[in-house]
Scaffold this motif. Sequence first.
Motif, mmCIF file in Angstrom:
data_model
loop_
_atom_site.group_PDB
_atom_site.id
_atom_site.type_symbol
_atom_site.label_atom_id
_atom_site.label_comp_id
_atom_site.label_asym_id
_atom_site.label_seq_id
_atom_site.Cartn_x
_atom_site.Cartn_y
_atom_site.Cartn_z
ATOM 1 N N HIS A 57 6.742 5.357 -3.846
ATOM 2 C CA HIS A 57 8.097 6.098 -3.812
ATOM 3 C C HIS A 57 8.316 7.001 -5.208
ATOM 4 O O HIS A 57 9.004 7.863 -5.310
ATOM 5 C CB HIS A 57 8.935 5.352 -3.303
ATOM 6 C CG HIS A 57 10.382 5.914 -3.143
ATOM 7 N ND1 HIS A 57 10.717 6.952 -2.206
ATOM 8 C CD2 HIS A 57 11.544 5.987 -4.016
ATOM 9 C CE1 HIS A 57 11.921 7.198 -2.499
ATOM 10 N NE2 HIS A 57 12.539 6.530 -3.181
ATOM 11 N N ARG A 58 8.522 6.004 -6.488
ATOM 12 C CA ARG A 58 8.833 6.607 -7.682
ATOM 13 C C ARG A 58 7.739 7.675 -8.123
ATOM 14 O O ARG A 58 8.205 8.832 -8.568
ATOM 15 C CB ARG A 58 8.676 5.439 -8.552
ATOM 16 C CG ARG A 58 9.914 4.688 -8.485
ATOM 17 C CD ARG A 58 10.391 3.767 -9.760
ATOM 18 N NE ARG A 58 11.150 2.681 -9.495
ATOM 19 C CZ ARG A 58 11.641 1.995 -10.329
ATOM 20 N NH1 ARG A 58 11.196 2.217 -11.614
ATOM 21 N NH2 ARG A 58 12.564 0.900 -10.101
ATOM 22 N N ALA A 59 6.364 7.681 -7.803
ATOM 23 C CA ALA A 59 5.444 8.443 -8.315
ATOM 24 C C ALA A 59 5.496 9.857 -7.466
ATOM 25 O O ALA A 59 5.434 10.839 -8.333
ATOM 26 C CB ALA A 59 4.074 7.825 -8.242
ATOM 27 N N THR A 60 5.971 9.618 -6.359
ATOM 28 C CA THR A 60 5.958 10.834 -5.389
ATOM 29 C C THR A 60 7.275 11.648 -5.785
ATOM 30 O O THR A 60 7.366 12.818 -5.902
ATOM 31 C CB THR A 60 6.306 10.358 -3.780
ATOM 32 O OG1 THR A 60 4.893 9.711 -3.668
ATOM 33 C CG2 THR A 60 6.227 11.734 -3.142
ATOM 34 N N LEU A 61 8.299 10.976 -6.103
ATOM 35 C CA LEU A 61 9.563 11.849 -6.540
ATOM 36 C C LEU A 61 9.533 12.233 -7.851
ATOM 37 O O LEU A 61 9.892 13.620 -7.834
ATOM 38 C CB LEU A 61 10.742 10.655 -6.650
ATOM 39 C CG LEU A 61 11.251 10.009 -5.300
ATOM 40 C CD1 LEU A 61 12.386 9.262 -5.697
ATOM 41 C CD2 LEU A 61 11.797 11.023 -4.415
ATOM 42 N N ARG A 67 6.687 16.276 0.508
ATOM 43 C CA ARG A 67 6.781 15.286 1.696
ATOM 44 C C ARG A 67 8.296 14.781 1.822
ATOM 45 O O ARG A 67 8.763 14.661 0.713
ATOM 46 C CB ARG A 67 5.791 14.181 1.491
ATOM 47 C CG ARG A 67 4.323 14.598 1.457
ATOM 48 C CD ARG A 67 3.773 13.414 0.960
ATOM 49 N NE ARG A 67 2.464 13.962 0.569
ATOM 50 C CZ ARG A 67 1.207 13.286 0.622
ATOM 51 N NH1 ARG A 67 1.269 12.006 1.114
ATOM 52 N NH2 ARG A 67 0.292 13.574 0.535
ATOM 53 N N GLU A 68 8.560 14.448 3.094
ATOM 54 C CA GLU A 68 10.001 13.841 3.338
ATOM 55 C C GLU A 68 9.766 12.292 2.927
ATOM 56 O O GLU A 68 10.808 11.709 2.345
ATOM 57 C CB GLU A 68 10.370 14.027 5.000
ATOM 58 C CG GLU A 68 10.644 15.450 4.930
ATOM 59 C CD GLU A 68 11.225 15.931 6.379
ATOM 60 O OE1 GLU A 68 11.387 14.675 7.270
ATOM 61 O OE2 GLU A 68 11.170 16.702 6.914
ATOM 62 N N ASP A 69 8.669 11.819 3.176
ATOM 63 C CA ASP A 69 8.598 10.140 3.024
ATOM 64 C C ASP A 69 7.757 10.063 1.834
ATOM 65 O O ASP A 69 6.840 10.914 1.643
ATOM 66 C CB ASP A 69 8.061 9.846 4.183
ATOM 67 C CG ASP A 69 9.026 9.542 5.397
ATOM 68 O OD1 ASP A 69 10.162 9.426 5.169
ATOM 69 O OD2 ASP A 69 8.665 9.629 6.513
ATOM 70 N N PRO A 70 7.700 8.918 1.131
ATOM 71 C CA PRO A 70 6.836 8.806 -0.011
ATOM 72 C C PRO A 70 5.747 8.522 0.485
ATOM 73 O O PRO A 70 5.413 7.822 1.891
ATOM 74 C CB PRO A 70 7.556 7.541 -1.017
ATOM 75 C CG PRO A 70 8.708 6.927 0.101
ATOM 76 C CD PRO A 70 8.852 7.991 1.132
ATOM 77 N N LEU A 90 1.553 8.017 -11.386
ATOM 78 C CA LEU A 90 1.103 6.791 -10.935
ATOM 79 C C LEU A 90 1.147 5.568 -12.050
ATOM 80 O O LEU A 90 1.830 4.427 -11.562
ATOM 81 C CB LEU A 90 -0.245 6.637 -10.187
ATOM 82 C CG LEU A 90 -0.554 5.138 -9.727
ATOM 83 C CD1 LEU A 90 0.352 4.869 -8.373
ATOM 84 C CD2 LEU A 90 -2.069 5.376 -9.106
ATOM 85 N N LEU A 91 0.748 5.862 -13.009
ATOM 86 C CA LEU A 91 0.938 4.793 -14.063
ATOM 87 C C LEU A 91 2.292 4.653 -14.720
ATOM 88 O O LEU A 91 2.776 3.545 -14.792
ATOM 89 C CB LEU A 91 -0.176 5.102 -15.336
ATOM 90 C CG LEU A 91 -1.578 5.186 -15.023
ATOM 91 C CD1 LEU A 91 -2.271 5.604 -16.309
ATOM 92 C CD2 LEU A 91 -2.053 3.901 -14.709
ATOM 93 N N ARG A 92 2.841 5.598 -14.896
ATOM 94 C CA ARG A 92 4.373 5.725 -15.369
ATOM 95 C C ARG A 92 5.211 5.081 -14.230
ATOM 96 O O ARG A 92 6.145 4.145 -14.739
ATOM 97 C CB ARG A 92 4.878 7.090 -15.236
ATOM 98 C CG ARG A 92 6.245 7.397 -15.610
ATOM 99 C CD ARG A 92 6.696 8.819 -15.933
ATOM 100 N NE ARG A 92 7.880 9.015 -16.139
ATOM 101 C CZ ARG A 92 8.383 9.950 -15.551
ATOM 102 N NH1 ARG A 92 7.819 11.293 -15.163
ATOM 103 N NH2 ARG A 92 9.822 10.302 -16.157
ATOM 104 N N ALA A 93 4.934 5.079 -12.951
ATOM 105 C CA ALA A 93 5.509 4.196 -11.684
ATOM 106 C C ALA A 93 5.437 2.899 -11.936
ATOM 107 O O ALA A 93 6.194 1.906 -11.796
ATOM 108 C CB ALA A 93 5.321 4.874 -10.428
ATOM 109 N N ILE A 94 3.949 2.627 -12.045
ATOM 110 C CA ILE A 94 3.539 1.087 -12.253
ATOM 111 C C ILE A 94 4.103 0.436 -13.452
ATOM 112 O O ILE A 94 4.807 -0.758 -13.082
ATOM 113 C CB ILE A 94 2.044 0.753 -12.497
ATOM 114 C CG1 ILE A 94 1.341 1.468 -11.140
ATOM 115 C CG2 ILE A 94 1.709 -0.461 -12.910
ATOM 116 C CD1 ILE A 94 -0.295 1.593 -11.165
#
Length: 133
Positions: A57-61, A67-70, A90-94
Amino acid sequence: MMIPIDNTQECFVQLWLQLERTRRLLWAQNKRFCPRRILKSWFGLRATDDFIWEVCHRATLTLNDEREDPILGWDVLPLPSLYPRKHRELLRAIVAVRLGITMCQVDLRALDKAYSVAFPKSTPINVNKKQKE
């Protein structure tokens, strides 16, 4: 065994290298190189559906995906050395989820410099081009 997560360039270098090792491992096993498989490989049983959803979710935002959904982690990722943007997020979100910090608190300069260390023959990432004067 996963390396300890920290908000430092040294940790980010290890994460970039671990990402490439995971890609090769999954390829050798004929498995999809996607966020879900990466997180399951790195965190084992700690990679619950809630954890995977939060990271994706964080990476997608931050990618401003249409997309509407992550993503739920099943999207195949390209090579990290050639197309680093999705991997960077992705790494940033992790890091953000594991440390309990916001995405803005992750050190992007260190993350980008770590990419250049991990993949020295690739074009450097430089999304934040403004320099302090």
